[in-house]
Each structure stands twice: as structure tokens, then as C-alpha cells.
Design an enzyme around this catalytic site. Structure first.
Site, PDB file in Angstrom:
ATOM      1  N   ALA A  61      -6.645  18.843 111.902  1.00  0.00           N
ATOM      2  CA  ALA A  61      -6.791  17.400 112.149  1.00  0.00           C
ATOM      3  C   ALA A  61      -5.431  16.724 112.173  1.00  0.00           C
ATOM      4  CB  ALA A  61      -7.655  16.775 111.064  1.00  0.00           C
ATOM      5  N   GLY A  62      -5.362  15.603 112.897  1.00  0.00           N
ATOM      6  CA  GLY A  62      -4.161  14.780 112.900  1.00  0.00           C
ATOM      7  C   GLY A  62      -3.398  14.835 114.206  1.00  0.00           C
ATOM      8  N   PHE A  63      -3.613  15.894 115.003  1.00  0.00           N
ATOM      9  CA  PHE A  63      -2.928  15.974 116.299  1.00  0.00           C
ATOM     10  C   PHE A  63      -3.680  15.122 117.323  1.00  0.00           C
ATOM     11  CE2 PHE A  63      -2.126  17.615 120.517  1.00  0.00           C
ATOM     12  CZ  PHE A  63      -0.736  17.632 120.541  1.00  0.00           C
ATOM     13  N   ASP A  64      -4.988  15.342 117.418  1.00  0.00           N
ATOM     14  CA  ASP A  64      -5.809  14.581 118.369  1.00  0.00           C
ATOM     15  C   ASP A  64      -6.685  13.619 117.580  1.00  0.00           C
ATOM     16  OD1 ASP A  64      -7.052  13.615 120.593  1.00  0.00           O
ATOM     17  OD2 ASP A  64      -8.107  15.473 121.108  1.00  0.00           O
ATOM     18  N   ASN A 110       4.670  13.244 106.804  1.00  0.00           N
ATOM     19  CA  ASN A 110       4.056  12.102 107.479  1.00  0.00           C
ATOM     20  C   ASN A 110       3.409  11.171 106.466  1.00  0.00           C
ATOM     21  OD1 ASN A 110       0.908  11.664 107.911  1.00  0.00           O
ATOM     22  ND2 ASN A 110       1.207  13.886 107.669  1.00  0.00           N
ATOM     23  N   PHE A 114      -3.825   7.209 108.543  1.00  0.00           N
ATOM     24  CA  PHE A 114      -5.060   7.122 109.343  1.00  0.00           C
ATOM     25  C   PHE A 114      -4.957   6.087 110.461  1.00  0.00           C
ATOM     26  CE2 PHE A 114      -8.177   8.579 105.717  1.00  0.00           C
ATOM     27  CZ  PHE A 114      -7.678   9.861 105.817  1.00  0.00           C
ATOM     28  N   ASN A 139     -13.289  15.028 111.948  1.00  0.00           N
ATOM     29  CA  ASN A 139     -12.754  14.779 110.609  1.00  0.00           C
ATOM     30  C   ASN A 139     -12.887  13.289 110.320  1.00  0.00           C
ATOM     31  OD1 ASN A 139     -10.591  13.923 108.731  1.00  0.00           O
ATOM     32  ND2 ASN A 139      -9.998  16.071 108.732  1.00  0.00           N
ATOM     33  N   ASN A 170     -12.760  14.222 104.730  1.00  0.00           N
ATOM     34  CA  ASN A 170     -11.352  14.251 104.312  1.00  0.00           C
ATOM     35  C   ASN A 170     -11.153  13.306 103.126  1.00  0.00           C
ATOM     36  OD1 ASN A 170      -8.611  14.271 104.064  1.00  0.00           O
ATOM     37  ND2 ASN A 170      -8.205  13.190 105.975  1.00  0.00           N
ATOM     38  N   SER A 173      -6.103  12.974 102.117  1.00  0.00           N
ATOM     39  CA  SER A 173      -4.876  12.405 102.682  1.00  0.00           C
ATOM     40  C   SER A 173      -4.138  11.643 101.589  1.00  0.00           C
ATOM     41  CB  SER A 173      -5.200  11.450 103.824  1.00  0.00           C
ATOM     42  OG  SER A 173      -4.036  10.697 104.128  1.00  0.00           O
ATOM     43  N   ASN A 175      -1.991   9.360 102.148  1.00  0.00           N
ATOM     44  CA  ASN A 175      -1.417   8.145 102.715  1.00  0.00           C
ATOM     45  C   ASN A 175      -2.348   6.943 102.751  1.00  0.00           C
ATOM     46  OD1 ASN A 175       1.056   9.528 103.278  1.00  0.00           O
ATOM     47  ND2 ASN A 175      -0.048  10.565 104.937  1.00  0.00           N
ATOM     48  N   THR A 176      -3.539   7.086 102.171  1.00  0.00           N
ATOM     49  CA  THR A 176      -4.423   5.940 101.969  1.00  0.00           C
ATOM     50  C   THR A 176      -4.565   5.799 100.458  1.00  0.00           C
ATOM     51  OG1 THR A 176      -5.615   6.290 104.041  1.00  0.00           O
ATOM     52  CG2 THR A 176      -6.759   5.029 102.348  1.00  0.00           C
ATOM     53  N   LYS A 214     -12.437  18.854 102.849  1.00  0.00           N
ATOM     54  CA  LYS A 214     -11.002  19.183 102.932  1.00  0.00           C
ATOM     55  C   LYS A 214     -10.271  18.635 101.719  1.00  0.00           C
ATOM     56  CE  LYS A 214      -6.992  18.949 106.002  1.00  0.00           C
ATOM     57  NZ  LYS A 214      -6.537  18.620 107.365  1.00  0.00           N
ATOM     58  N   ASN A 243      -4.887  20.077 102.841  1.00  0.00           N
ATOM     59  CA  ASN A 243      -4.134  18.991 103.463  1.00  0.00           C
ATOM     60  C   ASN A 243      -2.634  19.123 103.133  1.00  0.00           C
ATOM     61  OD1 ASN A 243      -3.700  16.411 104.735  1.00  0.00           O
ATOM     62  ND2 ASN A 243      -5.838  15.950 104.284  1.00  0.00           N
ATOM     63  N   THR A 244      -1.881  18.097 103.456  1.00  0.00           N
ATOM     64  CA  THR A 244      -0.441  18.101 103.150  1.00  0.00           C
ATOM     65  C   THR A 244      -0.223  17.918 101.645  1.00  0.00           C
ATOM     66  OG1 THR A 244      -0.405  15.725 103.536  1.00  0.00           O
ATOM     67  CG2 THR A 244       0.155  17.140 105.405  1.00  0.00           C
ATOM     68  N   GLY A 295       1.166  25.789 106.827  1.00  0.00           N
ATOM     69  CA  GLY A 295       2.314  26.653 107.069  1.00  0.00           C
ATOM     70  C   GLY A 295       2.035  27.899 107.884  1.00  0.00           C
TER      71      GLY A 295
HETATM   72  C1  LIG Z   1       1.551  14.378 111.654  1.00  0.00           C
HETATM   73  C2  LIG Z   1       0.377  14.876 110.879  1.00  0.00           C
HETATM   74  C3  LIG Z   1      -0.788  14.123 110.832  1.00  0.00           C
HETATM   75  C4  LIG Z   1      -1.887  14.586 110.106  1.00  0.00           C
HETATM   76  N1  LIG Z   1      -3.040  13.843 110.091  1.00  0.00           N
HETATM   77  C5  LIG Z   1      -4.129  14.317 109.442  1.00  0.00           C
HETATM   78  C6  LIG Z   1      -5.352  13.605 109.463  1.00  0.00           C
HETATM   79  O1  LIG Z   1      -5.474  12.549 110.087  1.00  0.00           O
HETATM   80  N2  LIG Z   1      -6.399  14.108 108.760  1.00  0.00           N
HETATM   81  C7  LIG Z   1      -6.319  15.290 108.063  1.00  0.00           C
HETATM   82  O2  LIG Z   1      -7.298  15.714 107.466  1.00  0.00           O
HETATM   83  N3  LIG Z   1      -5.170  16.005 108.054  1.00  0.00           N
HETATM   84  C8  LIG Z   1      -4.091  15.535 108.718  1.00  0.00           C
HETATM   85  N4  LIG Z   1      -2.937  16.276 108.705  1.00  0.00           N
HETATM   86  C9  LIG Z   1      -2.876  17.531 107.932  1.00  0.00           C
HETATM   87  C10 LIG Z   1      -3.147  18.750 108.805  1.00  0.00           C
HETATM   88  O3  LIG Z   1      -4.446  18.714 109.332  1.00  0.00           O
HETATM   89  C11 LIG Z   1      -2.988  20.056 107.979  1.00  0.00           C
HETATM   90  O4  LIG Z   1      -3.972  20.078 106.968  1.00  0.00           O
HETATM   91  C12 LIG Z   1      -1.614  20.175 107.342  1.00  0.00           C
HETATM   92  O5  LIG Z   1      -0.607  19.652 108.171  1.00  0.00           O
HETATM   93  C13 LIG Z   1      -1.257  21.628 106.997  1.00  0.00           C
HETATM   94  O6  LIG Z   1      -1.176  22.445 108.156  1.00  0.00           O
HETATM   95  P1  LIG Z   1       0.227  22.772 108.911  1.00  0.00           P
HETATM   96  O7  LIG Z   1       1.204  23.187 107.853  1.00  0.00           O
HETATM   97  O8  LIG Z   1      -0.107  23.853 109.869  1.00  0.00           O
HETATM   98  O9  LIG Z   1       0.635  21.510 109.602  1.00  0.00           O
HETATM   99  C14 LIG Z   1      -1.816  15.827 109.417  1.00  0.00           C
HETATM  100  C15 LIG Z   1      -0.641  16.577 109.485  1.00  0.00           C
HETATM  101  C16 LIG Z   1       0.442  16.134 110.197  1.00  0.00           C
HETATM  102  C17 LIG Z   1       1.695  16.967 110.252  1.00  0.00           C
END
Ligand SMILES: Cc1cc2nc3c(=O)[nH]c(=O)nc-3n(C[C@H](O)[C@H](O)[C@H](O)COP(=O)(O)O)c2cc1C
Length: 364
Positions: A61-64, A110, A114, A139, A170, A173, A175-176, A214, A243-244, A295
Site C-alpha cells: 500500500a501507499g504507491f497507488d 515518509n 494518508f 487498504n 491499517n 501508520s 503519520n496519523t 496490518k 508497516n514502516t 525491505g
Molecule cells: C511513500 C510511502 C507511502 C506509504 N503509504 C502507505 C499507506 O498509505 N498505507 C499503508 O498501509 N502503508 C503505507 N506504506 C508502507 C508500505 O506499504 C510498506 O508496508 C512499507 O513501506 C515496508 O515495505 P518496503 O520496505 O518494501 O517499502 C507506505 C510506504 C511508503 C514508502
């Protein structure tokens, strides 16, 4: 075409502000012809949550976020695509700059918050592609200014039930403000009860839509005990770990950038996320499958996630540093690993290292 575009444009995109680069990438996927990559060999197929995945490599999630390009992404070779996070109403997110590359670490921070166009816009797009096939998960999250966050999730389940292959709740995150408090046992129990209830009400003849949870990789192990306990009790279909992270591993090289607030993803997240995946795997006792994220940027990291307990995989940050070719590379490496091991599916590998990983010293 997109492969060529990817190779030529990556240095150019990397020179841009990261958010402008992302917008351009979405535009390219919308308007450039994307020819389908080679069909996946049957050995990579995975059955989970009642769905048939052509391969286990998904887009996280987060790309589209607004469901603009799921079909182009599927054509690039992803086994499934998760759109969102989508909130009921559109919101602009945090002020820019809010997206930072940690180049020498192959990481990203990031604090987007949202930013998305809201449920109606995403729903219209998904409804228009309803018969296109392919696994597209939705998501869902709460609006920042919502007065009843649990109600936001329940409403989104109702809105998207006929167009989502699966849902991801989710609650992770960073960031909320306050969102991650929904991972606490009492709040999570109420949230999942309401979500499952909404799903029950809207489940059509095609059956109930799978619901995944998640989580953050920053939970303490006692919190993880609670989360897995509640998830099992409420009958979720799977979990995504994760998540991050708000933590900053000691080995980070970008000492200035690492101080930016927000969630860290990519290579520096790998060890913590894989540890939490293994910790979750040993607690779920095969009650449901897990998706490993955090990762993954190579065949080796993908295989490590599977051995830590992942049935399916998701990546995002690797696209920034490795381009879309990383998806094909990972799939080829998985196929080769199966051939070498004389196995006909990935299933035997799942969780084979989980117990050993949980005995290692905690990743710092
Ligand atoms: C720019 C960015 C935006 C993201 N936005 C969301 C999001 O809207 N919702 C969500 O559940 N995770 C979001 N994520 C987290 C990713 O879905 C993923 O769980 C996380 O980046 C770990 O995977 P990666 O190391 O392959 O990026 C975002 C990550 C990035 C880098």
C-alpha cells in the site's frame, strides 16, 4: 516499453523531489502502454485467504493510494496490488516536504499522512475495472479529523465490499496521530468486531471478502501477544507485517536525513520487520497466513521473508532504488530456488527459520 522507460528514467526521477517523481511514475503508468510480462510458472502460484495468487510478490500500500493504476501494475508482473490507504473523505495529508530518500541506505522516510482523494473517487475507479480480473486489495484507514474512527473503517468495508479482492485494516501508520492506539487490545477488539460485522452484512453470494490486519513493526512482544490473540479471536483472514518503523536503526548512514519524522521503509527496515514477522508466525500457530513486507529488494530477501513465516510478500521502496525489474528478478530467483531444492511449491519453506530467528539477539 515500461521496462525501457524504467531504466532510462530512474536516474532522472531520482534527481527530482521524491513526491514529484512519484506523481510522474503514476502518470507514466496511466498513459504509457504497459505490455504484459511473461506469465508466471505454476510453481509460483499461492492459494491464500481463498484467493488464487499467480505469484507471491505483491505491491504494498501507499504507491497507488487512489486506485489509479492497479491494472498497469498487475501487468508489470505483481501477483497482487494493494491500493490505498483510502479514507472515507479526501484529505491532503501533512505539509510538504514529507517524503525523503535516504539514498546511501536504500531507505525512505515518509510522513505523508494518508493524503488521498477519498472513498468515492477510488470506488468509481475500482467499479470501472471490476471485471478486469487480478487481485486488488483495498487498504483502509480513518480520516485524521474523524470523530469516530472505528465507524470510518466499518463504512469503508461497506463501500468497497463488491470491488475489493481483500481488505487491509491499517492501524499501523505512524503519520496519523493516535491511529496506532487502535492496536491496543480493547480498541482492536472493538474495531475488528465492527469490521467483521460490516463484512458479514455486506457479504454477497460470492462469499465474504477476506480481512487482513496490518501492524507496525514497533509493537512490543507483549503487545504482539495481545494483537495476535484478538486477531485470532475475531477471525481475521491474515496479517501483514508490517508497516514502516518509527525507530532508526543504528547502522543508518544518512545521519541528517534520518532525523526527519515519519516512518522508515526499505533496506534499513528489513531486519526488524523480518524479526516481527517470525515473532508473529510463532504466535499464530497457522491460524491464518501472513504477508511479509519491509525491505524486500532481491530474491535473497524474499526467500528470507518466506522462511521467517510469510506466505505472500509485498514491497514498495525497492521500486525506488531497483526499478520495476526487481519484481521479475525476485520471481526468477524464487523459481530457481524451487528447482534447486527439488520442490514444487514454496509452501514447504514457509516459517522454516521462524523459531531460529526468534532466538537471535534483537535487531538494533
Ligand atoms: C511513500 C510511502 C507511502 C506509504 N503509504 C502507505 C499507506 O498509505 N498505507 C499503508 O498501509 N502503508 C503505507 N506504506 C508502507 C508500505 O506499504 C510498506 O508496508 C512499507 O513501506 C515496508 O515495505 P518496503 O520496505 O518494501 O517499502 C507506505 C510506504 C511508503 C514508502
Amino acid at each position: 516499453m515500461i521496462g525501457l522507460f524504467d531504466r532510462l528514467s530512474r536516474p532522472f526521477l531520482r534527481a527530482l523531489d521524491p513526491e514529484d517523481a512519484h506523481r510522474l511514475a503514476i502518470k507514466a503508468l496511466r498513459y504509457m502502454p504497459v505490455s504484459k510480462t511473461a506469465a508466471d510458472g505454476g510453481e509460483l502460484a499461492v492459494r491464500a485467504f481463498g484467493l488464487e495468487f499467480p505469484n507471491p510478490v505483491g505491491l504494498a500500500a501507499g504507491f497507488d493510494k487512489n486506485a489509479q493504476v492497479p491494472d498497469a501494475l498487475l501487468r508489470l508482473g505483481f501477483g497482487f496490488v494493494e491500493v490505498g490507504t483510502i479514507t472515507p473523505r479526501s484529505q491532503s495529508g501533512n505539509p510538504r516536504p514529507r517524503l525523503f530518500r535516504l539514498e546511501s541506505d536504500h531507505g525512505v522516510i515518509n510522513r505523508l499522512g494518508f493524503n488521498n482523494e477519498g472513498a468515492a473517487a477510488a470506488h468509481a475507479r475500482l467499479a470501472a475495472r471490476r471485471n478486469a480480473g487480478g487481485i486488488v486489495g483495498v487498504n483502509i484507514g480513518a480520516n485524521r479529523d474523524s470523530t469516530d474512527r472505528i465507524e470510518d473503517y466499518a463504512r469503508l468495508i461497506e463501500t468497497f465490499s463488491t470491488v475489493a479482492s481483500y481488505f487491509t485494516v491499517n492501524v499501523s501508520s505512524p503519520n496519523t496521530p493516535g491511529l496506532r492506539d487502535l492496536q491496543q487490545a480493547k480498541a482492536l477488539d472493538e474495531l475488528l468486531a465492527r469490521v467483521m460485522d460490516a463484512r458479514e452484512r455486506t457479504g454477497g453470494r460470492a462469499g465474504l471478502t477476506p480481512v487482513l490486519l496490518k501492524i507496525a513493526p514497533d509493537l512490543t512482544l507483549p503487545d504482539l501477544d495481545d494483537v495476535v490473540g484478538v486477531a485470532r479471536k475475531r477471525g481475521v483472514d491474515g496479517m501483514i507485517i508490517g508497516n514502516t518503523t518509527i525507530s532508526r536503526p543504528g547502522a543508518l548512514r544518512e545521519r541528517e536525513r534520518m532525523r526527519e519524522q515519519g516512518g522508515l521503509s526499505g533496506r534499513p527496515l528489513f531486519r526488524l520487520a523480518t524479526r516481527m514477522l517470525a515473532e508473529t508466525f510463532v504466535r499464530t500457530e497457522n491460524a491464518f497466513p501472513l504477508i511479509g513486507a519491509g525491505g524486500i529488494d532481491s530474491g535473497a530477501t524474499a526467500i528470507a521473508k518466506i522462511k521467517a513465516g510469510a506466505t505472500l510478500l509485498q514491497l514498495y521502496t525497492a521500486l525506488v532504488y531497483r526499478g520495476v525489474g526487481v519484481v521479475t528478478e525476485i520471481k526468477n530467483d524464487l523459481s530457481r530456488a524451487l528447482q534447486r531444492g527439488h520442490r514444487d511449491s514454496l509452501a514447504a519453506m514457509i516459517g522454516s527459520d521462524a523459531a531460529a530467528i526468534t532466538a537471535e539477539t534483537w535487531p538494533g
